[in-house]
Write a protein that holds these residues in place. Structure first.
Motif, mmCIF file in Angstrom:
data_model
loop_
_atom_site.group_PDB
_atom_site.id
_atom_site.type_symbol
_atom_site.label_atom_id
_atom_site.label_comp_id
_atom_site.label_asym_id
_atom_site.label_seq_id
_atom_site.Cartn_x
_atom_site.Cartn_y
_atom_site.Cartn_z
ATOM 1 N N GLY A 117 -6.006 101.451 -7.307
ATOM 2 C CA GLY A 117 -7.413 101.320 -6.933
ATOM 3 C C GLY A 117 -7.805 102.297 -5.835
ATOM 4 O O GLY A 117 -8.740 103.091 -5.969
ATOM 5 N N ARG A 118 -7.081 102.251 -4.745
ATOM 6 C CA ARG A 118 -7.389 103.112 -3.614
ATOM 7 C C ARG A 118 -7.183 104.579 -3.964
ATOM 8 O O ARG A 118 -7.928 105.451 -3.537
ATOM 9 C CB ARG A 118 -6.543 102.688 -2.412
ATOM 10 C CG ARG A 118 -6.594 103.602 -1.202
ATOM 11 C CD ARG A 118 -7.994 103.817 -0.644
ATOM 12 N NE ARG A 118 -8.619 102.669 -0.048
ATOM 13 C CZ ARG A 118 -8.544 102.338 1.235
ATOM 14 N NH1 ARG A 118 -7.842 103.060 2.066
ATOM 15 N NH2 ARG A 118 -9.168 101.262 1.696
ATOM 16 N N MET A 119 -6.171 104.832 -4.760
ATOM 17 C CA MET A 119 -5.890 106.209 -5.146
ATOM 18 C C MET A 119 -7.072 106.799 -5.896
ATOM 19 O O MET A 119 -7.511 107.923 -5.622
ATOM 20 C CB MET A 119 -4.631 106.247 -6.029
ATOM 21 C CG MET A 119 -4.147 107.640 -6.346
ATOM 22 S SD MET A 119 -3.580 108.465 -4.841
ATOM 23 C CE MET A 119 -3.524 110.145 -5.388
ATOM 24 N N LYS A 120 -7.599 106.014 -6.824
ATOM 25 C CA LYS A 120 -8.722 106.478 -7.619
ATOM 26 C C LYS A 120 -9.918 106.768 -6.699
ATOM 27 O O LYS A 120 -10.568 107.798 -6.807
ATOM 28 C CB LYS A 120 -9.105 105.417 -8.646
ATOM 29 C CG LYS A 120 -10.071 105.917 -9.689
ATOM 30 C CD LYS A 120 -10.462 104.842 -10.659
ATOM 31 C CE LYS A 120 -11.874 104.382 -10.346
ATOM 32 N NZ LYS A 120 -12.364 103.349 -11.224
ATOM 33 N N ASP A 121 -10.150 105.859 -5.788
ATOM 34 C CA ASP A 121 -11.191 106.030 -4.785
ATOM 35 C C ASP A 121 -11.075 107.360 -4.060
ATOM 36 O O ASP A 121 -12.037 108.102 -3.923
ATOM 37 C CB ASP A 121 -10.998 104.950 -3.721
ATOM 38 C CG ASP A 121 -12.131 103.982 -3.705
ATOM 39 O OD1 ASP A 121 -12.715 103.779 -4.786
ATOM 40 O OD2 ASP A 121 -12.412 103.431 -2.636
ATOM 41 N N MET A 122 -9.874 107.616 -3.582
ATOM 42 C CA MET A 122 -9.691 108.784 -2.735
ATOM 43 C C MET A 122 -9.781 110.076 -3.534
ATOM 44 O O MET A 122 -10.239 111.097 -3.027
ATOM 45 C CB MET A 122 -8.369 108.686 -1.967
ATOM 46 C CG MET A 122 -8.460 107.574 -0.928
ATOM 47 S SD MET A 122 -7.087 107.445 0.220
ATOM 48 C CE MET A 122 -7.076 109.005 1.045
ATOM 49 N N ILE A 123 -9.357 109.989 -4.776
ATOM 50 C CA ILE A 123 -9.519 111.173 -5.625
ATOM 51 C C ILE A 123 -11.014 111.424 -5.841
ATOM 52 O O ILE A 123 -11.502 112.541 -5.702
ATOM 53 C CB ILE A 123 -8.815 110.987 -6.992
ATOM 54 C CG1 ILE A 123 -7.311 110.953 -6.794
ATOM 55 C CG2 ILE A 123 -9.195 112.115 -7.944
ATOM 56 C CD1 ILE A 123 -6.522 110.683 -8.057
ATOM 57 N N GLY A 124 -11.728 110.333 -6.120
ATOM 58 C CA GLY A 124 -13.169 110.428 -6.336
ATOM 59 C C GLY A 124 -13.863 111.065 -5.136
ATOM 60 O O GLY A 124 -14.821 111.820 -5.277
ATOM 61 N N ARG A 125 -13.390 110.720 -3.944
ATOM 62 C CA ARG A 125 -14.022 111.280 -2.746
ATOM 63 C C ARG A 125 -13.362 112.588 -2.302
ATOM 64 O O ARG A 125 -13.574 113.043 -1.189
ATOM 65 C CB ARG A 125 -13.890 110.275 -1.595
ATOM 66 C CG ARG A 125 -14.535 108.943 -1.882
ATOM 67 C CD ARG A 125 -14.797 108.268 -0.570
ATOM 68 N NE ARG A 125 -14.719 106.812 -0.696
ATOM 69 C CZ ARG A 125 -14.774 106.002 0.332
ATOM 70 N NH1 ARG A 125 -14.833 106.484 1.556
ATOM 71 N NH2 ARG A 125 -14.714 104.702 0.154
ATOM 72 N N ARG A 126 -12.540 113.101 -3.148
ATOM 73 C CA ARG A 126 -11.843 114.359 -2.861
ATOM 74 C C ARG A 126 -11.055 114.324 -1.561
ATOM 75 O O ARG A 126 -10.995 115.302 -0.817
ATOM 76 C CB ARG A 126 -12.830 115.542 -2.831
ATOM 77 C CG ARG A 126 -13.550 115.711 -4.150
ATOM 78 C CD ARG A 126 -14.442 116.932 -4.150
ATOM 79 N NE ARG A 126 -15.251 116.950 -5.368
ATOM 80 C CZ ARG A 126 -14.775 117.271 -6.557
ATOM 81 N NH1 ARG A 126 -13.520 117.627 -6.699
ATOM 82 N NH2 ARG A 126 -15.563 117.241 -7.616
ATOM 83 N N LEU A 127 -10.471 113.198 -1.294
ATOM 84 C CA LEU A 127 -9.666 113.083 -0.079
ATOM 85 C C LEU A 127 -8.189 113.359 -0.344
ATOM 86 O O LEU A 127 -7.404 113.506 0.584
ATOM 87 C CB LEU A 127 -9.820 111.677 0.535
ATOM 88 C CG LEU A 127 -11.234 111.349 1.020
ATOM 89 C CD1 LEU A 127 -11.344 109.901 1.444
ATOM 90 C CD2 LEU A 127 -11.624 112.279 2.172
ATOM 91 N N ILE A 179 -0.844 105.029 0.431
ATOM 92 C CA ILE A 179 -2.277 104.909 0.201
ATOM 93 C C ILE A 179 -2.536 103.584 -0.505
ATOM 94 O O ILE A 179 -2.022 103.350 -1.590
ATOM 95 C CB ILE A 179 -2.758 106.092 -0.671
ATOM 96 C CG1 ILE A 179 -2.852 107.334 0.201
ATOM 97 C CG2 ILE A 179 -4.061 105.781 -1.342
ATOM 98 C CD1 ILE A 179 -3.407 108.523 -0.538
ATOM 99 N N TYR A 180 -3.286 102.720 0.162
ATOM 100 C CA TYR A 180 -3.517 101.388 -0.414
ATOM 101 C C TYR A 180 -4.801 100.827 0.161
ATOM 102 O O TYR A 180 -5.259 101.231 1.232
ATOM 103 C CB TYR A 180 -2.339 100.464 -0.076
ATOM 104 C CG TYR A 180 -1.995 100.494 1.391
ATOM 105 C CD1 TYR A 180 -1.057 101.393 1.867
ATOM 106 C CD2 TYR A 180 -2.630 99.639 2.296
ATOM 107 C CE1 TYR A 180 -0.766 101.460 3.215
ATOM 108 C CE2 TYR A 180 -2.334 99.692 3.639
ATOM 109 C CZ TYR A 180 -1.407 100.603 4.095
ATOM 110 O OH TYR A 180 -1.124 100.674 5.440
ATOM 111 N N GLY A 181 -5.355 99.868 -0.552
ATOM 112 C CA GLY A 181 -6.617 99.281 -0.137
ATOM 113 C C GLY A 181 -6.484 98.413 1.095
ATOM 114 O O GLY A 181 -5.403 97.965 1.441
ATOM 115 N N GLY A 182 -7.600 98.182 1.753
ATOM 116 C CA GLY A 182 -7.603 97.243 2.854
ATOM 117 C C GLY A 182 -7.268 97.846 4.198
ATOM 118 O O GLY A 182 -7.297 97.159 5.209
ATOM 119 N N ALA A 183 -6.908 99.112 4.223
ATOM 120 C CA ALA A 183 -6.665 99.768 5.503
ATOM 121 C C ALA A 183 -7.584 100.986 5.585
ATOM 122 O O ALA A 183 -8.194 101.363 4.590
ATOM 123 C CB ALA A 183 -5.207 100.188 5.606
ATOM 124 N N SER A 184 -7.651 101.553 6.746
ATOM 125 C CA SER A 184 -8.603 102.644 6.968
ATOM 126 C C SER A 184 -8.369 103.823 6.021
ATOM 127 O O SER A 184 -7.296 104.422 5.993
ATOM 128 C CB SER A 184 -8.508 103.123 8.409
ATOM 129 O OG SER A 184 -8.985 104.454 8.504
#
Ligand code: ADP
Ligand code: MG
Length: 610
Positions: A131-141, A106-111
């Motif tokens: 960064g991306r991890m935090k994002d995905m947690i925030g979006r419950r992904l 899981i990393y930024g810059g990819a889908s």
């Protein structure tokens, strides 16, 4: 019993280890694996890059998770996308006989959708950038509420890059009673703080600082004038025609500049730093791994931990600010049993740092002379001879041969050889025939002072500066390294400071229109020692901020003995900003795609202290 078996690893992992050809566990593996297998504990592990940390946490994690379950049980956080992908691949490799294992990066810059889908399929292990991890947690992904193992890899680097808050946020979504394993090359206060905050009486292990390949790396330095750095780099490249190297610069700007100069000069080079888009970084890394690029010019952050095989030379174009960083750099070579050379190009004022590094790596440097033009010609001729010898004949040439033979009919073999070799020889000879000796001898010492510019600046104690705060202020504003602003002398209403001459133009232009709290701050070359072409400011520079347009700034003196190596344009070209463009790796484009919150991180852009 094999040595990995003795650590307590199971059959399916041992099989993978055998496939990979690992014979003996590294220090950190030997220390960490048995402990992590045996009990559920937190761990802090201090080990340099290249000591085999991935396996040290990867094997225990693989053995301890329940592969029959689809729940996410392990989370590995790492600072950059490159490392994240590298770890993912490595863990997949280790776990290739663990049926049903699903490791997701899981990393930024990819889908984000693709990544979310992969996670949803049931990822027992997630490897992520913060960064991306935090994002995905925030979006419950992703759901990390049931993880049992959490690895903070390269913890010092993650904190350097400003990921502290992201990490805190991420971990707040994880269960209290998990095991946290922290790996770091150095233990600055910030890292101990994080260890205190997130861990309970961790087992601490320290590994003697030796890289897996450290034995195979020899260390050399070349003593030159600061202004001859680039020329020296070129000579080293020319004297090693099969060079496959990483060249380290201190700043993104210098990284880009050196790469562009090399490209213009006909080398296969590219820059790798945080201002490139992820796409560009991927392209650069791919070309480098495929060896389409011989010289990768990189910042420390961008190249941290990168594992590319068979790198012949690591070149410290500039020494790092932190001496410890040197080990990370040199660890890029000498891997997997191959030998490698770590080279430092130093100016006289940095000479003492070599001894400091020797203490840390516990090895001696060999001082070498920058090769002379004639030495290079000789090397190149032999290289050509061997290349011809080893070239496989391409029979598509056959149809043209009769005509070629006609043209060359009159020459004997001896004459042909002479002619063929003259092509190469003349090219280098013309370039190098007037080249000077770049090595500093004792009496060049005076030269040093010419290399430095003293400035007058109209702020001082009255503005609440002392020499330390002014130095910090200047180096941050000018985006220079710790040692690049020196001899700072603060008076009541004005001050003096020095930089190397190479920065003069940039310094003056930054202050061309600079205000501090509404007051105009001006900088002039100080009369005392500013005999070197003061005042000659080039007009028309629109300079938004620190991220300067080095294209215009590129140091002319640095390019003075260029101009021969190939048929590129004359020296004026560069100022038009033209010829570098073709490289495709210009990297001017800033990543601003919203999908990637790792953006802030990967280039150390958040590093600025406040
Ligand atoms: P670190 O994370 O400490 O920088 P890595 O885990 O990336 O180090 O390992 C560096 C390299 O060493 C990798 O190519 C890895 O496959 C290899 N390696 C790891 N452990 C061993 C071992 N026991 N024997 C041989 N090679 C190893
Ligand atoms: Mg690592």
């Amino acid at each position: 019993m094999n040595k990995f078996e003795a650590l307590g690893l199971e059959e399916n992992l041992l099989k993978a280890i055998a496939d990979m050809g690992f014979e003996t566990p590294s220090d950190v593996q030997e220390k960490a694996i048995p402990i992590l297998l045996e009990k559920d504990t937190d761990m802090v592990s201090l080990a340099q890059t290249g000591t085999g940390k991935t396996a040290a946490f990867g094997f225990p994690m693989l053995q301890k998770i329940n592969i029959d379950s689809r729940t996410t049980q392990g989370l590995i956080l790492s600072p950059t996308r490159e490392l994240c992908l590298q770890i993912t691949n490595e863990i997949k490799n280790y776990g290739k006989y663990c049926k049903g294992l699903n490791v997701v990066a899981i990393y930024g810059g990819a889908s984000i959708t693709d990544q979310a889908r992969d996670v949803k399929r049931g990822a027992q292990i997630i490897v992520a950038t913060p960064g991306r991890m935090k994002d995905m947690i925030g979006r419950r992904l992703v759901d990390i509420s049931k993880i049992e193992y959490c690895v903070l890899d390269e913890a010092d680097e993650m904190l350097n890059m400003g990921f502290y808050e992201d990490i805190t946020e991420i971990l707040s979504h994880s269960p209290e009673e998990k095991s946290t394993w922290l790996f770091s090359a150095t233990m600055p206060r910030e890292v101990s703080a994080i260890a205190k905050k997130f861990m309970h009486s961790p087992v601490e292990i320290t590994v003697g600082g030796k890289n897996m390949g450290a034995e195979n790396v020899s260390h050399e330095f070349y003593l030159v004038n600061a202004r001859d750095r680039y020329q020296s780099l070129k000579r080293l490249a020319d004297a090693n025609p099969s060079i496959f190297s990483v060249i380290f610069c201190r700043t993104k700007r210098d990284t880009q500049k050196v790469a562009e100069l090399l490209i213009e000069d006909g080398y296969s080079a590219a820059a790798l730093h945080g201002d490139l888009s992820q796409n560009q970084r991927d392209m650069v890394m791919k070309s480098f791994r495929n060896r389409q690029i011989q010289m990768l010019v990189a910042t420390d952050v961008a190249a941290r931990g990168i594992d590319v095989e068979n790198i012949t030379h690591v070149i410290n174009y500039q020494l790092p600010d932190e001496i410890e960083t040197y080990t990370h750099r040199s660890g890029r070579t000498g891997r997997a049993g191959k030998t490698g050379v770590s080279i430092v190009i130093v100016s006289k004022s940095e000479r003492r740092k070599i001894s400091a590094i020797e203490k840390i790596i516990q090895k001696k440097f060999v001082q070498k002379d920058v090769p002379s033009g004639m030495e290079i010609c000789e090397v190149q001729l032999f290289h050509l001879a061997n290349k011809i010898k080893n070239t496989e004949i391409n029979h598509d040439i056959d149809t043209y041969l009769p005509n070629i033979n006609d043209v060359l009919e009159e020459f004997s073999k001896e004459e042909l050889i002479k002619k063929v070799f003259s092509v190469e020889f003349t090219r280098f000879y013309n370039y190098y025939k007037k080249a000077k000796d770049l090595n500093i001898s004792g009496d060049d010492y005076k030269e040093e002072s010419k290399d430095s510019v003293r400035y007058f600046i109209n702020i001082g104690e009255r503005d609440d500066f002392d020499w330390m705060t002014l130095k910090d202020f200047l180096k941050d504003l000018l985006n220079l390294g710790k040692d690049d602003v020196y001899k700072v002398d603060v008076k009541e209403s004005f001050s003096f400071f020095n930089t190397d001459t190479q920065h003069q133009e940039m310094v003056l232009s930054v202050f061309k229109d600079f205000q501090l709290e509404g007051r105009r701050v001006s900088v002039e070359i100080s009369k005392d020692t500013g005999r070197r072409g003061g005042g000659e400011r080039r007009g028309g520079r629109d300079r938004g901020g620190k991220r300067g347009d080095f294209k215009k700034r590129s140091d002319r003196r640095g390019s003075s003995d260029r101009g021969g190596n190939s048929d590129r344009g004359g020296s004026g070209d560069r100022d038009r900003g033209g010829s570098g463009e073709k490289s495709g790796f210009k990297g001017r484009s800033r990543r601003r795609d919203s999908s990637s919150s790792d953006n802030k991180g990967t280039g150390g852009r958040r590093r600025s202290r406040s």
